[in-house]
Enzyme design. Structure first.
Site, mmCIF file in Angstrom:
data_model
loop_
_atom_site.group_PDB
_atom_site.id
_atom_site.type_symbol
_atom_site.label_atom_id
_atom_site.label_comp_id
_atom_site.label_asym_id
_atom_site.label_seq_id
_atom_site.Cartn_x
_atom_site.Cartn_y
_atom_site.Cartn_z
ATOM 1 N N GLY A 149 0.835 -1.204 0.000
ATOM 2 C CA GLY A 149 0.000 0.000 0.000
ATOM 3 C C GLY A 149 0.862 1.243 0.000
ATOM 4 O O GLY A 149 2.066 1.168 -0.272
ATOM 5 N N ASN A 150 0.262 2.379 0.272
ATOM 6 C CA ASN A 150 1.046 3.617 0.369
ATOM 7 C C ASN A 150 0.441 4.520 1.445
ATOM 8 O O ASN A 150 -0.587 4.193 2.029
ATOM 9 C CB ASN A 150 1.124 4.315 -0.989
ATOM 10 C CG ASN A 150 -0.248 4.687 -1.506
ATOM 11 O OD1 ASN A 150 -0.934 5.524 -0.926
ATOM 12 N ND2 ASN A 150 -0.666 4.056 -2.602
ATOM 13 N N HIS A 151 1.097 5.650 1.672
ATOM 14 C CA HIS A 151 0.736 6.514 2.800
ATOM 15 C C HIS A 151 -0.367 7.522 2.496
ATOM 16 O O HIS A 151 -0.586 8.421 3.289
ATOM 17 C CB HIS A 151 1.972 7.279 3.288
ATOM 18 C CG HIS A 151 2.952 6.413 4.000
ATOM 19 N ND1 HIS A 151 2.615 5.680 5.104
ATOM 20 C CD2 HIS A 151 4.260 6.157 3.750
ATOM 21 C CE1 HIS A 151 3.674 5.013 5.521
ATOM 22 N NE2 HIS A 151 4.679 5.274 4.711
#
Ligand code: CTP
Length: 403
Positions: free
Chosen positions: A212-214
């Site tokens: 995923g990412n932030h």
């Protein structure tokens, strides 16, 4: 949710028997989620008590320029009250008060506030039928309308005098419905449908792990809220975030992976006028998904990734009438890269944010953007809150829709 939710309503009460209905009127506004402050002409206190209205509005009620009962004699600032209000409603509006409003007479707090208010002003007349149709009163209505004030006509029925005719104050729920409809009608994105993507996507590796990412989703959620507040019907397709929104114009469609987001976006795209893709979609996903949890081994773990579908580019390839807006998060050669994406993905606008700018990007509450259109017009904005950035983006889009 009502369009009045969170709005500041200033209710001015003048001295008519219908003033008794203002208790219900205040309740209706509060029910709609509005903040209410009440000002009264001195004579209107004979018809309804300030105590009732301050209790219902949860705010002090003022009727003179200073508080008589307060030994510190605090000044009630009509300018401040006027500026506080998003909407000013005079109800009941008597022939006397209306005529003073029309002529600029300023001999009480309500009238001084009327002259100071910059917001839209509504007035709901209430008087006996012959007063209502007197040429002088009709002249007053016309004058006030020529100032841009909005009249909520009196209804017809039995009046306090026992006579039957036009002059009854509109019912409280009808006054609120009238104002809501009037506000909605004038919103610049009324009747437009907007699709927005927000947040990250999660690409599952096994039942417990993902890539995923932030992305916090804040930018997309702010764009959704700003669009809805401008009257648009919003479809917000969001990856997993902690953001929440409750608005009757926003339908939230939660998704997890890039594939889910692609499918949901394509389901709605054909029916919308504008699509704004602010999601941080994963560019790659694990090639294989393991149905059972992957156990650790002594050897290094090599993960094979494959590309996800580019949602924005796929919409650019099929768009017809839609205004398509993409985002570009860049670190180097920002303008050139953003322009390249705009062209390659067949966009109408691209919103560039550079990771080199302090306060821009994923998790912060602020952003600094440059908006580029397909004719190579470039507008750079200063660092602002994401809510303000959303308003800037929508103002460019609104101009395009009206062009
Ligand atoms: N986007 C998308 N689908 C993807 C990837 C990105 O719709 N699979 C959208 C994003 O929502 C954003 C824009 O495309 O509006 C970002 O463009 P992109 O070229 O993907 O930017 P980066 O992911 O930063 O790509 P690069 O690594 O090439 O800079």
């Amino acid at each position: 949710m009502s369009i009045l939710s969170g709005k500041n309503i200033l209710l001015g009460i003048s001295a008519g028997i219908a003033a008794y209905k203002t208790a219900s009127l205040v309740r209706e506004f509060i029910k709609a989620g509005a903040n209410v402050k009440v000002i009264m002409t001195p004579a209107s206190k004979d018809f309804v008590t300030p105590l009732t209205l301050s209790t219902l509005s949860k705010n002090p009620v003022h009727s003179s320029f200073y508080n008589e009962d307060d030994e510190n004699a605090e000044w009630n600032n009509h300018v401040e009250l006027g500026l506080w209000a998003d909407y000013f409603l005079v109800a009941p509006a008597t022939a006397n008060t209306l005529s003073k409003m029309a002529s600029g007479t300023c001999d009480n707090l309500l009238l001084a506030t009327y002259l100071s208010a910059k917001c839209p002003v509504y007035f709901a007349p209430a008087m006996d039928l012959d007063m209502y149709k007197h040429p002088s009163t009709l002249n007053t209505f016309n004058t006030l309308e020529s100032f841009g004030n909005i009249m909520i006509p009196a209804t017809t029925g039995e009046l306090a005098s026992g006579l039957v005719g036009q002059g009854r104050l509109a019912e409280p729920e009808d006054i609120v419905a009238f104002i809501e409809a009037n506000i909605l009608k004038k919103l610049p994105l009324r009747g437009k449908k907007i699709l927005i993507t927000a947040g990250p996507t999660y690409e599952a590796l096994d039942p417990v792990r993902f890539i995923g990412n932030h992305s916090s989703g804040k930018m997309g959620f702010e764009i959704a809220k700003a669009s809805a507040n401008l009257g648009a019907e919003v479809c917000l397709i969001t990856g997993p975030t902690h953001q929440e929104v409750k608005h009757s114009f926003i339908e939230v469609i939660p998704v997890v992976s890039a594939e889910d987001m692609y499918n949901a976006t394509h389901k709605y795209f054909k029916t919308v006028d504008v699509a704004i893709l602010s999601a941080a979609v994963a560019d790659y996903k694990p090639k294989e998904f393991s149905n059972s949890k992957i156990k650790k081994k002594d050897a290094a773990f090599i993960l094979e990734l494959e590309k996800t579908k580019d949602i924005l580019a796929s919409l650019g390839a099929i768009k017809t009438k839609q205004i398509l807006v993409g985002f570009a998060l860049e670190t180097d050669n920002e303008l050139e890269n953003a322009k390249g994406k705009l062209k390659k993905k067949n966009l109408d606008l691209i919103v560039l944010n550079s990771l080199k700018d302090k306060g821009a990007g994923f998790k912060s509450d602020t952003n600094k953007v440059t908006i580029i259109d397909s004719k190579n017009n470039i507008k750079t904005y200063k660092l602002k809150s994401k809510a303000e950035v959303a308003t800037d983006i929508l103002s460019v889009i609104t101009q395009k829709l009206n062009a």
